[in-house]
Design a protein around this motif. Structure first.
Motif, PDB file in Angstrom:
ATOM      1  N   TRP A 185       0.832  -1.192   0.000  1.00  0.00           N
ATOM      2  CA  TRP A 185       0.000   0.000   0.000  1.00  0.00           C
ATOM      3  C   TRP A 185       0.875   1.253   0.000  1.00  0.00           C
ATOM      4  CZ3 TRP A 185      -0.614   4.037   3.484  1.00  0.00           C
ATOM      5  CH2 TRP A 185      -1.706   4.885   3.220  1.00  0.00           C
ATOM      6  N   VAL A 186       1.957   1.257   0.809  1.00  0.00           N
ATOM      7  CA  VAL A 186       2.787   2.479   0.858  1.00  0.00           C
ATOM      8  C   VAL A 186       3.475   2.732  -0.483  1.00  0.00           C
ATOM      9  CG1 VAL A 186       3.168   2.626   3.361  1.00  0.00           C
ATOM     10  CG2 VAL A 186       4.771   1.319   1.960  1.00  0.00           C
ATOM     11  N   HIS A 187       3.855   1.658  -1.191  1.00  0.00           N
ATOM     12  CA  HIS A 187       4.483   1.870  -2.504  1.00  0.00           C
ATOM     13  C   HIS A 187       3.499   2.532  -3.475  1.00  0.00           C
ATOM     14  CE1 HIS A 187       7.394   1.346  -5.676  1.00  0.00           C
ATOM     15  NE2 HIS A 187       6.386   1.012  -6.454  1.00  0.00           N
ATOM     16  N   GLN A 235       9.404   8.497   4.171  1.00  0.00           N
ATOM     17  CA  GLN A 235       8.157   8.421   4.960  1.00  0.00           C
ATOM     18  C   GLN A 235       7.571   7.016   4.893  1.00  0.00           C
ATOM     19  OE1 GLN A 235       6.137  11.556   2.848  1.00  0.00           O
ATOM     20  NE2 GLN A 235       6.164  12.926   4.619  1.00  0.00           N
ATOM     21  N   ALA A 236       7.651   6.407   3.713  1.00  0.00           N
ATOM     22  CA  ALA A 236       7.080   5.077   3.518  1.00  0.00           C
ATOM     23  C   ALA A 236       7.835   4.019   4.321  1.00  0.00           C
ATOM     24  CB  ALA A 236       7.097   4.711   2.037  1.00  0.00           C
ATOM     25  N   ARG A 237       9.152   4.199   4.408  1.00  0.00           N
ATOM     26  CA  ARG A 237       9.996   3.203   5.081  1.00  0.00           C
ATOM     27  C   ARG A 237       9.597   3.038   6.550  1.00  0.00           C
ATOM     28  NH1 ARG A 237      15.141   2.604   7.247  1.00  0.00           N
ATOM     29  NH2 ARG A 237      15.328   4.828   7.585  1.00  0.00           N
ATOM     30  N   GLY A 265       2.502   9.909  -5.396  1.00  0.00           N
ATOM     31  CA  GLY A 265       3.063  11.180  -4.953  1.00  0.00           C
ATOM     32  C   GLY A 265       2.627  11.617  -3.562  1.00  0.00           C
ATOM     33  N   TYR A 266       1.973  10.733  -2.820  1.00  0.00           N
ATOM     34  CA  TYR A 266       1.489  11.097  -1.480  1.00  0.00           C
ATOM     35  C   TYR A 266       2.522  10.880  -0.379  1.00  0.00           C
ATOM     36  CZ  TYR A 266      -3.116  11.195  -3.685  1.00  0.00           C
ATOM     37  OH  TYR A 266      -4.172  11.476  -4.497  1.00  0.00           O
ATOM     38  N   LEU A 267       3.486  10.004  -0.603  1.00  0.00           N
ATOM     39  CA  LEU A 267       4.504   9.716   0.414  1.00  0.00           C
ATOM     40  C   LEU A 267       5.883   9.730  -0.232  1.00  0.00           C
ATOM     41  CD1 LEU A 267       3.114   6.579   2.383  1.00  0.00           C
ATOM     42  CD2 LEU A 267       3.209   8.929   3.217  1.00  0.00           C
TER      43      LEU A 267
END
Ligand code: CA
Length: 246
Positions: A141-143, A155-157, A149-151
């Motif tokens: 989901w984070v990818h 931030q995702a890590r 362009g949201y994260l």
């Protein structure tokens, strides 16, 4: 082609058991890392079932058998689909296993071609000519949020939802496997790893360690050691594959 490989897996600090699994088949030139999920110790059932079935399938069929002259991609795809079915069958036989699943990343070397296959957020990196490349794209989901362009990567890590995978063996519906085929070059160094490593170490840090003039065993030890030193809450698994210089 002279190949040296080493693997290491270390249980995280939050659970008493390791939900990661890996396989190294030096004769078949097959290398696998899987990261299981599910309550109790079911994650390790899923990851172990998957890597054993993929290895069994590749050994039984090989590129010269059921796939004459065909690319390794079709073989790995079929092997991972067989492993998916094996995990689903285990869930059907024992309702307590419901909800278990696993990621997998695989590297298969044959005829100068490196076939990379993956599902989920276990990764494969290649170091070539001093440069590190990530050859897999996380199914998370984070990818998707990064792509939209949201994260940012950073931030995702560390995001609380970073563990949410969008594809896994054992999941519902048909399974889509990403396959990539690359030419192998002398001196290539490949790293397969679970997210227990990449949550703790940035790509630049992984690149620095892979750049050291050390053997596969020493590099694996330093990667796991350094990820543990950062906290190491999750299981950490690494498989390093070195292609000789000439
Ligand atoms: Ca993990």
């Amino acid at each position: 082609m002279d190949v040296k490989a080493w693997g290491l897996s270390n249980v995280g600090r939050l659970r008493g058991h390791n939900e990661d699994a890996f396989e190294i088949d030096p004769a078949g030139r097959l290398y696998l890392v899987a990261d299981g999920m599910g309550g109790h110790s079911h994650g390790e059932v899923a990851s172990t079932t998957a890597v054993k079935e993929i290895r069994r399938y590749v050994e039984a069929h090989g590129v010269r058998g059921a796939h004459p002259g065909g690319p390794g991609g079709r073989l790995l795809e079929a092997a991972i689909q067989a492993a998916h079915q094996r995990v689903l069958a285990a869930i059907r036989q024992d309702g307590a296993l419901h909800g278990m699943g696993t990621t997998v990343v695989g590297l298969y070397l044959h005829d100068g071609i490196a076939t990379v296959a993956h599902v989920g957020d276990s990764r494969l990196y290649r170091r070539r000519g001093g440069r590190l490349s990530l050859l897999t794209e996380d199914h998370t989901w984070v990818h998707e949020q990064i792509a939209a362009g949201y994260l940012s990567e950073e931030q995702a890590r560390l995001h609380p939802l970073k563990n949410v995978v969008t594809r896994a063996l054992g999941g519902e519906g048909s399974l889509k496997v990403d396959i990539r085929e690359e030419t192998v070059e002398a001196g290539d160094r490949y790293l397969l790893c679970s997210d227990g490593l990449t949550t703790m170490l940035r790509d630049e840090e992984i690149a620095e360690r892979l750049g050291r003039e050390q053997g596969a065993q020493e590099i694996c030890r330093s990667l796991v050691h350094d990820a543990q030193a950062r906290g190491g809450y999750d299981d950490i698994t690494v498989v390093l594959v070195d292609i000789a210089d000439r």
